[in-house]
Design an enzyme around this catalytic site. Structure first.
Site, mmCIF file in Angstrom:
data_model
loop_
_atom_site.group_PDB
_atom_site.id
_atom_site.type_symbol
_atom_site.label_atom_id
_atom_site.label_comp_id
_atom_site.label_asym_id
_atom_site.label_seq_id
_atom_site.Cartn_x
_atom_site.Cartn_y
_atom_site.Cartn_z
ATOM 1 N N GLU A 31 0.847 -1.200 0.000
ATOM 2 C CA GLU A 31 0.000 0.000 0.000
ATOM 3 C C GLU A 31 0.880 1.247 0.000
ATOM 4 O O GLU A 31 1.882 1.330 0.711
ATOM 5 C CB GLU A 31 -0.913 0.042 1.230
ATOM 6 C CG GLU A 31 -1.869 -1.122 1.386
ATOM 7 C CD GLU A 31 -2.879 -1.318 0.252
ATOM 8 O OE1 GLU A 31 -2.865 -0.559 -0.729
ATOM 9 O OE2 GLU A 31 -3.669 -2.264 0.367
ATOM 10 N N SER A 124 -11.518 0.004 -5.218
ATOM 11 C CA SER A 124 -11.175 0.713 -6.447
ATOM 12 C C SER A 124 -12.321 0.926 -7.414
ATOM 13 O O SER A 124 -12.171 0.747 -8.620
ATOM 14 C CB SER A 124 -10.068 -0.037 -7.167
ATOM 15 O OG SER A 124 -8.911 0.656 -7.012
ATOM 16 N N ASP A 169 -4.153 0.379 -9.139
ATOM 17 C CA ASP A 169 -5.544 -0.034 -9.352
ATOM 18 C C ASP A 169 -5.810 -0.257 -10.843
ATOM 19 O O ASP A 169 -6.431 -1.239 -11.247
ATOM 20 C CB ASP A 169 -6.507 1.036 -8.823
ATOM 21 C CG ASP A 169 -6.206 1.424 -7.398
ATOM 22 O OD1 ASP A 169 -5.458 0.686 -6.727
ATOM 23 O OD2 ASP A 169 -6.714 2.466 -6.946
HETATM 24 C C1 GLA Z 1 -5.499 3.964 -3.760
HETATM 25 C C2 GLA Z 1 -4.755 4.524 -4.956
HETATM 26 C C3 GLA Z 1 -3.630 3.592 -5.391
HETATM 27 C C4 GLA Z 1 -2.740 3.189 -4.240
HETATM 28 C C5 GLA Z 1 -3.574 2.740 -3.046
HETATM 29 C C6 GLA Z 1 -2.743 2.513 -1.812
HETATM 30 O O1 GLA Z 1 -6.200 2.809 -4.109
HETATM 31 O O2 GLA Z 1 -5.632 4.723 -6.020
HETATM 32 O O3 GLA Z 1 -2.876 4.191 -6.419
HETATM 33 O O4 GLA Z 1 -1.851 4.212 -3.893
HETATM 34 O O5 GLA Z 1 -4.585 3.678 -2.708
HETATM 35 O O6 GLA Z 1 -1.895 1.442 -1.989
#
Ligand code: GLA
Length: 387
Positions: A31, A124, A169
């Site tokens: 993350e 997402s 994502d």
């Molecule tokens: C969100 C963002 C990703 C990533 C995650 C954390 O989903 O869209 O790009 O940074 O948080 O890992």
């Protein structure tokens, strides 16, 4: 869901739309490493956003949401429209503007979309919305846009709406493969598939039902700004540093007295999280459930104590899991500040573990958690309902 969207499209627009599914994603680990050009291990899932779309031989773009009550937005390719009140309208507005800027030959079309990804749960939905819309346009209007380019355009649209996200994502849902996680090196953008199913265990998501909106909260962007600040500091003492990927723990120690403890811990978390992704890749390949569990827990508590992006409710879910023999490991998943935990659970103790975690969570927080038995699915695709 997809057949309802198709029927609605046919009733309100015209016959035979093209149907697209853009899946949501989970993330096994990694993350806030993507925008630091590190490693991630996400996977596409069987929940998604679905689009029915067809060219309409005009210069008008009509898009209708089927997510709650029907809501339609009309864009004129030639005119600049003002921001919309619906959150999804602004993602689409940003995408259309970027496509025009990039000189893609846009034409009018009609589109109806809906989905079953719980919004604000770290699965997402916004990347699925953006990538799905761009992919749908490219398929319906026969405009060639590679998946790599779709990812970049979708990311740019999210940046315009307000979250300075990375590319995890988008890559997960564009390139996902059934039963596999996608190990992505965000520096080279080269990916590799890693089997995700561990014999005798199930992956389960538990939604804390604390919803986040990363595009509105500034905390996500603040973490990114801290990482960029550390990179700037490192550049002064080391050559060829362009992201945290080029920084080691030993390098970081050299600037400990020049930066705040908060920023130091944020950068250290990112470096250690990259290590956890590499370890997890190996543990998955070896089917080492105990190892996977340990890495999940390490990742969670690092996000809680070092990077500070969990909530007390998510910590509570992980705490309860640690007390249960069936839950091998769990961690908060996604950008933070709400959403789901991802849990590896022994199949023979699956129902009992879930029952206990949900009832204990209710007892300790007063909140009803939701449980998703998701399947890891293929990435974005055109759907043929006749099949
Ligand atoms: C969100 C963002 C990703 C990533 C995650 C954390 O989903 O869209 O790009 O940074 O948080 O890992």
């Amino acid at each position: 869901m997809i057949s309802r969207i198709e029927a609605y499209f046919i009733a309100n627009y015209t016959n035979k739309p093209l149907l697209i599914k853009a899946p949501g994603r989970i993330n096994i680990i990694g993350e806030h490493t993507d925008y630091n050009l590190g490693y991630v291990l996400p996977a596409a899932i069987n929940k998604g956003i679905y689009f029915a779309i067809k060219g309409n031989r005009s210069s008008t773009i009509r898009v209708e949401s089927f997510i709650t009550s029907p809501e339609q937005i009309i864009f004129d390719i030639a005119a600049n429209s003002t921001p919309f009140s619906s959150f999804w309208g602004n993602y689409f507005k940003a995408i259309l503007e970027i496509l025009v800027e990039k000189k893609y030959p846009l034409k009018g079309f009609d589109c109806v979309f809906g989905g079953d990804i719980p919004i604000g749960s770290g699965l997402s939905s916004s990347a699925a919305l953006c990538c799905g819309f761009i992919f749908a346009i490219s398929q319906a209007l026969h405009i060639k846009i590679s998946k790599e380019e779709i990812a970049i355009i979708a990311q740019k649209a999210e940046h315009r709406v307000g979250i300075n996200c990375g590319l995890m994502d988008q890559y997960a849902l564009l390139f996902g493969k059934k039963s596999h996680a996608l190990f992505l090196d965000c520096k080279t953008l080269i990916h590799e598939y890693v089997p995700i199913n561990i014999k005798g265990y199930s992956w389960v998501l538990i939604n804390s039902n604390i919803k986040h909106n990363l595009a509105v909260d500034t905390a996500y962007n603040k973490r990114r700004a801290s990482c960029e600040f550390i990179v700037k500091k490192m550049k002064a003492i080391k050559n060829n540093v362009s992201s945290l990927r080029d920084v080691s723990l030993a390098d970081l120690k050299k600037i400990i007295n020049e930066v705040s403890l908060v920023d130091y811990k944020i950068a250290r978390y990112v470096l250690e999280e990259n290590e956890r992704v590499l370890k997890m890749k190996l543990a998955l390949k070896n089917g080492n459930a105990e190892g996977i569990g340990e890495i999940l827990l390490d990742g969670h508590w690092a996000m809680s104590k070092e990077f500070e992006i969990t909530t007390k409710e998510l910590d509570c879910l992980v705490d309860i899991g640690e007390e249960l023999p069936g839950i091998i490991g769990s961690r908060m998943m996604g950008g933070g500040f709400g959403g789901c935990t991802i849990n590896l659970i022994k199949k023979e103790l699956l129902n009992k573990s879930i029952e206990t975690i949900v009832s204990q969570y209710k007892l300790r927080t007063g909140i009803d958690a939701e449980v998703y038995h998701l399947q890891v699915a293929d990435g974005i695709q055109v759907i043929n309902l006749a099949q």
